[in-house]
Every structure is written in structure tokens, then in C-alpha cells.
Design a protein around this motif. Structure first.
Motif, PDB file in Angstrom:
ATOM      1  N   VAL A   1      40.278  52.829  47.147  1.00 45.24           N
ATOM      2  CA  VAL A   1      38.981  52.611  46.494  1.00 45.24           C
ATOM      3  C   VAL A   1      38.901  53.345  45.161  1.00 45.24           C
ATOM      4  CG1 VAL A   1      36.500  53.065  46.657  1.00 45.24           C
ATOM      5  CG2 VAL A   1      37.724  52.145  48.623  1.00 45.24           C
ATOM      6  N   ILE A   2      39.212  54.633  45.156  1.00 44.49           N
ATOM      7  CA  ILE A   2      39.037  55.428  43.935  1.00 44.49           C
ATOM      8  C   ILE A   2      40.074  55.069  42.875  1.00 44.49           C
ATOM      9  CG2 ILE A   2      38.974  57.756  42.978  1.00 44.49           C
ATOM     10  CD1 ILE A   2      37.961  58.779  45.626  1.00 44.49           C
ATOM     11  N   ALA A   3      41.338  54.996  43.265  1.00 45.16           N
ATOM     12  CA  ALA A   3      42.382  54.621  42.298  1.00 45.16           C
ATOM     13  C   ALA A   3      42.158  53.196  41.798  1.00 45.16           C
ATOM     14  CB  ALA A   3      43.762  54.757  42.926  1.00 45.16           C
ATOM     15  N   GLY A   4      41.719  52.318  42.686  1.00 38.33           N
ATOM     16  CA  GLY A   4      41.442  50.940  42.283  1.00 38.33           C
ATOM     17  C   GLY A   4      40.305  50.859  41.282  1.00 38.33           C
ATOM     18  N   ALA A   5      39.242  51.624  41.516  1.00 41.20           N
ATOM     19  CA  ALA A   5      38.111  51.634  40.581  1.00 41.20           C
ATOM     20  C   ALA A   5      38.528  52.175  39.223  1.00 41.20           C
ATOM     21  CB  ALA A   5      36.968  52.473  41.160  1.00 41.20           C
ATOM     22  N   SER A   6      39.339  53.220  39.232  1.00 39.68           N
ATOM     23  CA  SER A   6      39.807  53.818  37.982  1.00 39.68           C
ATOM     24  C   SER A   6      40.621  52.823  37.164  1.00 39.68           C
ATOM     25  CB  SER A   6      40.636  55.067  38.288  1.00 39.68           C
ATOM     26  OG  SER A   6      41.061  55.693  37.094  1.00 39.68           O
ATOM     27  N   ASN A   7      41.530  52.114  37.821  1.00 38.90           N
ATOM     28  CA  ASN A   7      42.359  51.133  37.126  1.00 38.90           C
ATOM     29  C   ASN A   7      41.562  49.920  36.686  1.00 38.90           C
ATOM     30  OD1 ASN A   7      45.254  51.991  37.014  1.00 38.90           O
ATOM     31  ND2 ASN A   7      44.919  52.266  39.197  1.00 38.90           N
ATOM     32  N   ALA A   8      40.562  49.527  37.462  1.00 39.61           N
ATOM     33  CA  ALA A   8      39.748  48.367  37.118  1.00 39.61           C
ATOM     34  C   ALA A   8      38.973  48.604  35.827  1.00 39.61           C
ATOM     35  CB  ALA A   8      38.789  48.043  38.265  1.00 39.61           C
TER      36      ALA A   8
ATOM     37  N   PRO B   1      32.469  46.437  44.991  1.00 40.12           N
ATOM     38  CA  PRO B   1      32.858  45.209  44.284  1.00 40.12           C
ATOM     39  C   PRO B   1      31.692  44.500  43.606  1.00 40.12           C
ATOM     40  CG  PRO B   1      33.973  45.321  46.389  1.00 40.12           C
ATOM     41  CD  PRO B   1      32.970  46.445  46.374  1.00 40.12           C
ATOM     42  N   PHE B   2      30.472  44.732  44.093  1.00 41.92           N
ATOM     43  CA  PHE B   2      29.302  44.132  43.451  1.00 41.92           C
ATOM     44  C   PHE B   2      28.710  45.067  42.402  1.00 41.92           C
ATOM     45  CE2 PHE B   2      29.491  42.339  47.767  1.00 41.92           C
ATOM     46  CZ  PHE B   2      29.661  41.003  47.437  1.00 41.92           C
ATOM     47  N   ILE B   3      28.707  46.359  42.690  1.00 48.08           N
ATOM     48  CA  ILE B   3      28.211  47.332  41.713  1.00 48.08           C
ATOM     49  C   ILE B   3      29.012  47.226  40.413  1.00 48.08           C
ATOM     50  CG2 ILE B   3      27.925  49.795  41.218  1.00 48.08           C
ATOM     51  CD1 ILE B   3      27.639  50.204  44.271  1.00 48.08           C
ATOM     52  N   GLY B   4      30.322  47.109  40.547  1.00 45.50           N
ATOM     53  CA  GLY B   4      31.193  46.954  39.385  1.00 45.50           C
ATOM     54  C   GLY B   4      31.880  45.599  39.407  1.00 45.50           C
ATOM     55  N   GLY B   5      31.113  44.530  39.525  1.00 40.82           N
ATOM     56  CA  GLY B   5      31.661  43.194  39.686  1.00 40.82           C
ATOM     57  C   GLY B   5      32.599  42.769  38.568  1.00 40.82           C
TER      58      GLY B   5
ATOM     59  N   VAL C   1      23.902  40.955  36.705  1.00 43.60           N
ATOM     60  CA  VAL C   1      23.643  40.092  37.866  1.00 43.60           C
ATOM     61  C   VAL C   1      24.303  40.681  39.111  1.00 43.60           C
ATOM     62  CG1 VAL C   1      24.086  37.825  38.874  1.00 43.60           C
ATOM     63  CG2 VAL C   1      23.348  38.002  36.495  1.00 43.60           C
ATOM     64  N   PHE C   2      25.557  41.115  38.977  1.00 44.28           N
ATOM     65  CA  PHE C   2      26.271  41.731  40.096  1.00 44.28           C
ATOM     66  C   PHE C   2      25.529  42.977  40.596  1.00 44.28           C
ATOM     67  CE2 PHE C   2      30.326  39.520  38.862  1.00 44.28           C
ATOM     68  CZ  PHE C   2      30.586  38.995  40.121  1.00 44.28           C
TER      69      PHE C   2
END
Length: 378
Positions: free
Chosen positions: A200-207, A308-312, A366-367
Motif C-alpha cells: 500500500v505505502i510503496a504503491g502510493a509513493s510510486n503512483a 484507490p478512490f481517495i487517490g483515483g 470526483v474520485f
């Protein structure tokens, strides 16, 4: 710092300082402080980056319209980190362990990005840390966050149970309970939780890092995501709202509302200089720090599945890269998009940069609004 001084120490003598006990007051002032810091020291940071010739390297294979941006000061994420951390230190209750956990996570991810940017600047090329090294460091920091949360869970201040959107009572626990009877292996029960937090955290950082490709795109989406997190953090720690919305009440996480407010203010302050045409870019030091902060807050307040919706938009950008790479490797060089991440695809379709940015901001809003509506749809 100010909370400790003005409320805990001086309040008994000056009743006026009672106002500093209110979380909403401190969150607003933290946000304003962050905004003020960003606006005031922004020109100084830009001048210093130019003085040290810390400019952005533009890939030749990228859109040709971006070549004119080459040399624009980068590593502006240093300004973002300062604008987030200083107000948090000033206005939050520093005895709260969650505040320190999120600040240290943000700082650690920012340090990874700073190292990557520094290598790029020194060698004057688009190759900083290798992909494996960068991802490995992100996983190490994420694992450290997970380990800290495990300690808090053991002490009764945190829960490893997931909150599932649209489900009131389905809250699976991310531990292997069947191994709990084995004393010398008790730490193994937390392995699924640790792995989940790392992703979750590494994925959010890379996204967020992948989204940072157009002037103001990533920071604008961050303002929206951080605003949503501010609301979610506040209601998660509020006794009335958490009970009404049937959330897992965690009183101590409410102090993170100050941090999220600081992130909103800092992002707005940076957008002032990052808006098209940008005077400064955040670089990896900014994007990795912001993504790490968003991911860490989501994990702490038990809204990982809502992320995934907060940072869609961040998720769509990351998925576009994954699909593009997968298609290229599995379909003998065939691509799904004209170029990835997704914002470049729309640029090559003929959309102007400003149009792509504005429409992605609208999509992010919207997300985020949908994420907030799920609080009651349970």
C-alpha cells in the motif's frame, strides 16, 4: 510545540489559550502556516536551485513539447517537506506516536527521492537510483512503518483489521490467528499485515511519482486527496462521527488531522509556483514524500481499501504504466496507449497540457467525493 507551550503549559494561567485544545482550530492554522511558508520561501528556494544549476532533465523519448521545460529548477519537494513538517511540529500534540510515525515516514520517502534527484543532477542524465534500489528502499521504509504499527497493535493502540467499503461488519484480520498458539513463532502471524502495508505505502509513493509529469498535475491531485484524508482522519477520531458512521474509532489518530491540514496548505503553496507554466518541479523528493505520506495516513486510519478512490488519478496513472509494460512484453512490442503514464497518452491525442491537467483534477475530485460518500454507504 505551540500546543505544548500555549495549551499544556500556559493555559492554566491564561484562559484565552483554551482555543489551542480544539483540533479544528489547530488544523486550520497548520494549513495556513504551511501555505504561508510555501509562499514566502518559495522564491528563495527557486533562486537557490537556479544558482546551483539544479535543473530538470527531460527525456528525449518524451513528448517534444516538454523539451522547452529542460533546465527548470527541480527538487522543489524540499520546499513541500519543510512546509508540511514545520507546521505539524508547531500545531500538533507531539506526544502522539502516530504524528511522529507519519512525519518520519514522509521524511524517509523524501530522503529516497532526494538521493535519486541528487544522482540525476550530478550525472546530468535521467538515471538516478536503479529501479530495484529505489523500490527496495521504499519497501524497507514501508516495512518499518508496518513494524511500528505491529508494536502499537500489541500494545492495544491499533488494529490490523481491514475496514471494507460498503460492508458494515466484514472486517477481516490481516494476521494468521491459527499460529498464535506457537510462542516462538508469534511474530510470524503479522507477516500478511506487513506485506500488505508495504504494498500500500510503496504503491502510493510510486503512483504519485508516476503522476508527476505535467505542471501542477500531481500537486493538484494531492490537494484533493489530502483534503479527503483530512476529513477521514477527523471523523475516525471523533467519538460522535465515528459511532454514527460505524467506523472503528481510534481517538489517537485524530491528531493526524493537523498533519493532513499541513499537507493541504503546503500543496497549495507549492502549486502557486508549480502551476503551468511551472517555475519549479517537485522532483522525486516531493512526489515520493507525498505518496508515502498519503499511503501511511491511509494505513494508520484504516482506509487502505478506500485509497484507490481517495487517490483515483494516481491509481489510473500507475495502472496505465503497468498495462503498457505488460502489453509491450507479452504482445511482442504492441502498446495499449500512445505513451504512458496516461497523461502523456492524452497529450499525444491532441489535448493541450492545461486541458489534461484540469480534466484530471476534475476526475480526482470526483474520485475523492465518491470516497467520502462510502462512509455512509455501509
Amino acid at each position: 510545540m505551540l500546543y505544548w507551550l500555549l495549551y499544556q503549559k500556559l493555559f492554566p494561567y491564561f484562559r484565552l489559550f483554551r482555543i489551542f485544545r480544539y483540533l479544528t482550530f489547530r488544523t486550520v492554522f497548520a494549513s495556513l502556516t504551511a501555505l504561508l511558508i510555501g509562499l514566502l520561501i518559495g522564491p528563495y528556494v527557486i533562486d537557490k536551485l537556479r544558482e546551483f544549476q539544479i535543473g530538470q532533465y527531460i527525456r528525449e523519448e518524451g513528448p517534444q513539447s516538454h523539451q522547452k521545460k529542460s533546465g527548470t529548477p527541480t527538487m522543489g519537494g524540499v520546499l513541500i517537506c519543510i512546509s508540511i513538517l514545520v507546521p505539524t511540529l508547531m500545531w500538533s500534540d507531539l506526544s502522539n506516536p502516530y504524528v511522529w510515525l507519519v512525519m518520519l515516514s514522509t521524511l524517509a520517502f523524501g530522503a529516497i527521492g532526494f538521493t535519486d534527484d541528487y544522482i540525476k543532477v550530478v550525472h546530468r542524465e535521467n538515471q538516478g537510483l536503479t529501479a530495484k534500489a529505489k523500490l527496495g528502499l521504499q519497501f524497507v521504509v514501508s516495512a518499518a512503518v508496518a513494524a511500528a504499527l505491529v508494536v502499537m497493535e500489541i500494545r492495544g493502540g491499533y488494529s490490523t483489521r481491514l475496514m471494507v467499503p460498503f460492508a458494515k461488519r466484514f472486517r477481516p484480520d490481516l494476521v494468521w490467528e491459527w499460529m498464535g498458539h506457537v510462542p516462538h513463532m508469534h511474530w510470524l502471524v503479522f507477516i500478511p499485515f506487513v506485506i500488505f502495508v508495504m504494498i500500500v505505502i510503496a504503491g502510493a509513493s510510486n503512483a504519485v511519482n508516476l503522476t508527476d509529469g505535467l505542471d501542477g498535475l500531481a500537486i493538484g491531485c494531492t490537494i484533493i486527496a489530502a483534503g479527503a484524508l483530512t476529513v477521514l482522519t477527523y471523523v475516525s477520531g471523533h467519538v460522535v462521527f465515528s459511532d454514527y458512521l460505524e467506523l472503528q474509532r481510534m481517538p489517537m489518530v485524530s491528531e493526524l488531522t493537523v498533519f493532513c491540514g499541513s499537507m493541504v496548505g503546503a500543496s497549495i503553496g507549492f502549486l502557486w509556483y508549480n502551476a503551468h507554466p511551472a517555475e519549479i518541479f517537485m522532483g522525486d523528493v516531493g512526489s515520493l514524500a507525498l505518496g508515502g505520506a498519503i499511503g501511511t495516513v491511509a494505513v494508520v486510519i484504516k482506509q487502505e481499501l478506500l485509497l484507490p478512490f481517495i487517490g483515483g488519478v494516481f491509481i489510473l496513472e500507475a495502472l496505465s504504466v503497468m498495462l503498457q509494460v505488460g502489453s509491450y512484453k507479452l504482445r511482442n512490442g504492441k502498446r495499449i496507449f500512445k505513451m504512458a503514464p496516461l497523461h502523456h497518452h492524452f497529450e499525444l491525442m491532441g489535448w493541450s497540457e492545461s486541458k489534461v491537467i484540469t480534466r484530471f483534477w476534475i476526475l480526482a475530485l470526483v474520485f475523492a467525493l465518491f470516497a467520502l460518500t462510502t462512509l455512509k454507504l455501509r
